[in-house]
Design a protein around this motif. Structure first.
Motif, PDB file in Angstrom:
ATOM      1  N   SER A   1      -0.332  -7.227  -8.454  1.00  0.00           N
ATOM      2  CA  SER A   1      -0.310  -7.922  -9.744  1.00  0.00           C
ATOM      3  C   SER A   1       1.050  -7.815 -10.421  1.00  0.00           C
ATOM      4  O   SER A   1       1.505  -8.774 -11.054  1.00  0.00           O
TER       5      SER A   1
ATOM      6  N   ASN B   1       0.858   4.039  -2.850  1.00  0.00           N
ATOM      7  CA  ASN B   1       0.629   5.467  -2.579  1.00  0.00           C
ATOM      8  C   ASN B   1       1.732   6.319  -3.202  1.00  0.00           C
ATOM      9  O   ASN B   1       1.470   7.367  -3.779  1.00  0.00           O
TER      10      ASN B   1
ATOM     11  N   GLY C   1       1.278   6.274  -6.997  1.00  0.00           N
ATOM     12  CA  GLY C   1      -0.055   6.706  -7.470  1.00  0.00           C
ATOM     13  C   GLY C   1      -0.886   5.641  -8.147  1.00  0.00           C
ATOM     14  O   GLY C   1      -1.582   5.920  -9.127  1.00  0.00           O
ATOM     15  N   VAL C   2      -0.794   4.403  -7.654  1.00  0.00           N
ATOM     16  CA  VAL C   2      -1.668   3.340  -8.180  1.00  0.00           C
ATOM     17  C   VAL C   2      -2.359   2.642  -7.005  1.00  0.00           C
ATOM     18  O   VAL C   2      -2.111   2.988  -5.847  1.00  0.00           O
ATOM     19  N   THR C   3      -3.195   1.645  -7.315  1.00  0.00           N
ATOM     20  CA  THR C   3      -3.857   0.908  -6.225  1.00  0.00           C
ATOM     21  C   THR C   3      -2.939  -0.224  -5.739  1.00  0.00           C
ATOM     22  O   THR C   3      -2.032  -0.653  -6.458  1.00  0.00           O
ATOM     23  N   ARG C   4      -3.265  -0.714  -4.543  1.00  0.00           N
ATOM     24  CA  ARG C   4      -2.467  -1.811  -3.977  1.00  0.00           C
ATOM     25  C   ARG C   4      -2.570  -3.061  -4.850  1.00  0.00           C
ATOM     26  O   ARG C   4      -1.606  -3.799  -5.009  1.00  0.00           O
ATOM     27  N   LEU C   5      -3.765  -3.258  -5.441  1.00  0.00           N
ATOM     28  CA  LEU C   5      -3.966  -4.436  -6.303  1.00  0.00           C
ATOM     29  C   LEU C   5      -3.012  -4.420  -7.505  1.00  0.00           C
ATOM     30  O   LEU C   5      -2.531  -5.468  -7.931  1.00  0.00           O
ATOM     31  N   THR C   6      -2.757  -3.218  -8.014  1.00  0.00           N
ATOM     32  CA  THR C   6      -1.869  -3.105  -9.177  1.00  0.00           C
ATOM     33  C   THR C   6      -0.444  -3.514  -8.785  1.00  0.00           C
ATOM     34  O   THR C   6       0.216  -4.264  -9.512  1.00  0.00           O
TER      35      THR C   6
ATOM     36  N   LEU D   1       5.315   3.829 -15.238  1.00  0.00           N
ATOM     37  CA  LEU D   1       5.139   3.263 -13.891  1.00  0.00           C
ATOM     38  C   LEU D   1       6.397   2.502 -13.458  1.00  0.00           C
ATOM     39  O   LEU D   1       6.813   2.579 -12.292  1.00  0.00           O
TER      40      LEU D   1
ATOM     41  N   GLN E   1       0.830  -1.206   0.000  1.00  0.00           N
ATOM     42  CA  GLN E   1       0.000   0.000   0.000  1.00  0.00           C
ATOM     43  C   GLN E   1       0.866   1.258   0.000  1.00  0.00           C
ATOM     44  O   GLN E   1       0.586   2.214  -0.723  1.00  0.00           O
TER      45      GLN E   1
END
Lengths: 74, 299
Positions: free
Chosen positions: A35, A24, A27-32, A47, A20
Motif C-alpha cells: 500500500s 520483515n 516489522g510490518v505486513t507485506r500488504l502495508t 516507519l 515480504q
C-alpha cells in the motif's frame, strides 16, 4: 499534497528484495508495504525512517512530497 | 516442503473420497434398518455389524476433517492467499465437523428408541438431512483439495514471514460468511415467528453453530498474537483499517438498533424480544468484517 516514494526502485537496487523481505525487516505486513509503494497508505514518521534506514538512505531520498495533480516522480 | 504439502493434501483428498463412499453406504444402511425397525423385526447380528460400520464411519469423518484442516492450513501457509473456495471449504468443514456430534446424538437415540420398541422417525430424518448436507460439504472440500493439488507447482520457495496478515484476513472472510448466515437464520426465525416449540431449540443451536467457525479462527489468531506484546498485534495500516471498521460498525449499529427498538416497541411480545441479540450480534460481525476487508484491500 501527497507522499510519493521510491521504494520499488530502492528494492530493485537492493538486490531485488521482495516486499515480504522488506516488510520483515521493518516489522510490518507485506500488504502495508504494498500500500505504501502504491501511494495509498501514508506511513508514520517512524516507519518511513525505518524503511529509509533499511536501504541505507535518508528519508528524503526515499520519500518525497508532491502536489495532487503532479503524478510523476521528481 | 512441497512433498509435505502434497502428502497432507493427497491424504486429505483420499479420505474425503472415502468419506463420500461411506456416506453412500450410510444412506443404504439407514434405509435398510429403518424399514426393519418399522416392521418391528428383530435385528440380526449381521444387521448390527452393518450398523457398527456406520459408527466407524463417524471416526472416518472425524479423521477426514482433521486431515482436511491440516491440508487447508498448509494451503494458507504455502499459497498465502484466502481464495473463495478455500474459505468456503474451511467454514463448511467446521460446520460438518460439529455436525458429527449431531450424528452421534441421533444414532444413540435411534438405538435407545429401538430398545423401547419405537421407531425414531425424527432422528432418522435428521440423519438423512445431515448426511445430505455433509455430502455437499465433502464435494466442496474435494473441489478445494483437488484445486490445490493441481496448483501445487505454483508454490515457490517458502519465504519467512515476521508479521502475517493471512490469518487476520481469513478471520474477516469467515466473519462475513458467519454474519450473513446468522442474519439469515435470525430472519428465518423472525418470519416463522418461532411458535413451534422445536424452533426454540433448533434456532439457538443454529446460532451457536454459525458462530463456531468465527470463534475458532478468531481464537486461533488470538493464540498466535499472545506471543507478541498487545501493542504489536497490528501494524500501523492494520490498526488504521480496524479503527475505521470499528467506527463504521458503531455508526451503522445505531440506526439498526433503533429499527429493532421500533419493531420491539410496536410488538413487545413478538419474536424480536428474543431475536434482538442475534440480529445485533451478526450484524456487527458482518459490518465489521466486511468493512475491515474492504479497507485492507482498497488501500
Amino acid at each position: 499534497m501527497r507522499l510519493g516514494n521510491h521504494i520499488r526502485r530502492c528494492r530493485f537496487e537492493h538486490n531485488e528484495i521482495s516486499q515480504q523481505a522488506l516488510a520483515n525487516a521493518v516489522g510490518v505486513t507485506r500488504l502495508t508495504i504494498h500500500s505504501i509503494e502504491k501511494g495509498k497508505f501514508v506511513p508514520s514518521a517512524l516507519l518511513a525512517f525505518k524503511i529509509a534506514r533499511f536501504f541505507g538512505k535518508g528519508v528524503e531520498e526515499v520519500f518525497y512530497l508532491t502536489d495532487d495533480d503532479d503524478s510523476g516522480e521528481p | 516442503m512441497k512433498r509435505g504439502f502434497s502428502i497432507a493434501n493427497g491424504l486429505a483428498l483420499f479420505l474425503a473420497l472415502v468419506s463420500i463412499g461411506w456416506l453412500i453406504y450410510d444412506f443404504f444402511v439407514f434405509g435398510f434398518l429403518r424399514s426393519k425397525m418399522r416392521r418391528m423385526e428383530p435385528l440380526l447380528p449381521s444387521d448390527e455389524t452393518l450398523a457398527n460400520f456406520v459408527w466407524l464411519g463417524l471416526l472416518v469423518f472425524l479423521l477426514s476433517h482433521i486431515l482436511g484442516f491440516i491440508a487447508v492450513a498448509a494451503q494458507f501457509r504455502y499459497f498465502r492467499k484466502a481464495s473463495a473456495l478455500r474459505v468456503i471449504a474451511l467454514i463448511l468443514g467446521i460446520f460438518s465437523c460439529v455436525m458429527i456430534l449431531g450424528d452421534f446424538a441421533a444414532m444413540s437415540d435411534v438405538g435407545n428408541d429401538y430398545e423401547k420398541g419405537r421407531v425414531a422417525e425424527l432422528e432418522f430424518r435428521a440423519l438423512y438431512t445431515i448426511a445430505a448436507i455433509r455430502g455437499i460439504i465433502f464435494f466442496s472440500i474435494i473441489a478445494n483439495l483437488a484445486e490445490a493439488f493441481i496448483q501445487r507447482r505454483k508454490i515457490r520457495a517458502e519465504e519467512e514471514v515476521v508479521k502475517d496478515e493471512v490469518v487476520l484476513t481469513l478471520v474477516h472472510c469467515v466473519g462475513v460468511f458467519c454474519g450473513l448466515a446468522g442474519l439469515f437464520f435470525a430472519n428465518a426465525a423472525f418470519v416463522i415467528r418461532i411458535t413451534h416449540p422445536l424452533l426454540y431449540f433448533t434456532f439457538p443451536f443454529l446460532f451457536v453453530l454459525t458462530l463456531i467457525p468465527y470463534i475458532m479462527l478468531a481464537g486461533y489468531w488470538l493464540v498466535i498474537k499472545l506471543k507478541e506484546r498487545p501493542a504489536g498485534w497490528y501494524d500501523e495500516k492494520e490498526f488504521q483499517d480496524i479503527s475505521r471498521a470499528g467506527l463504521l460498525s458503531m455508526f451503522a449499529t445505531i440506526p439498526y438498533l433503533a429499527m429493532i427498538y421500533i419493531v420491539n416497541y410496536n410488538a413487545p411480545k413478538g419474536p424480536i424480544e428474543i431475536l434482538w441479540f442475534p440480529f445485533y450480534l451478526y450484524f456487527v460481525i458482518l459490518v465489521f468484517s466486511l468493512s475491515s476487508l474492504y479497507f485492507s484491500r482498497r488501500d
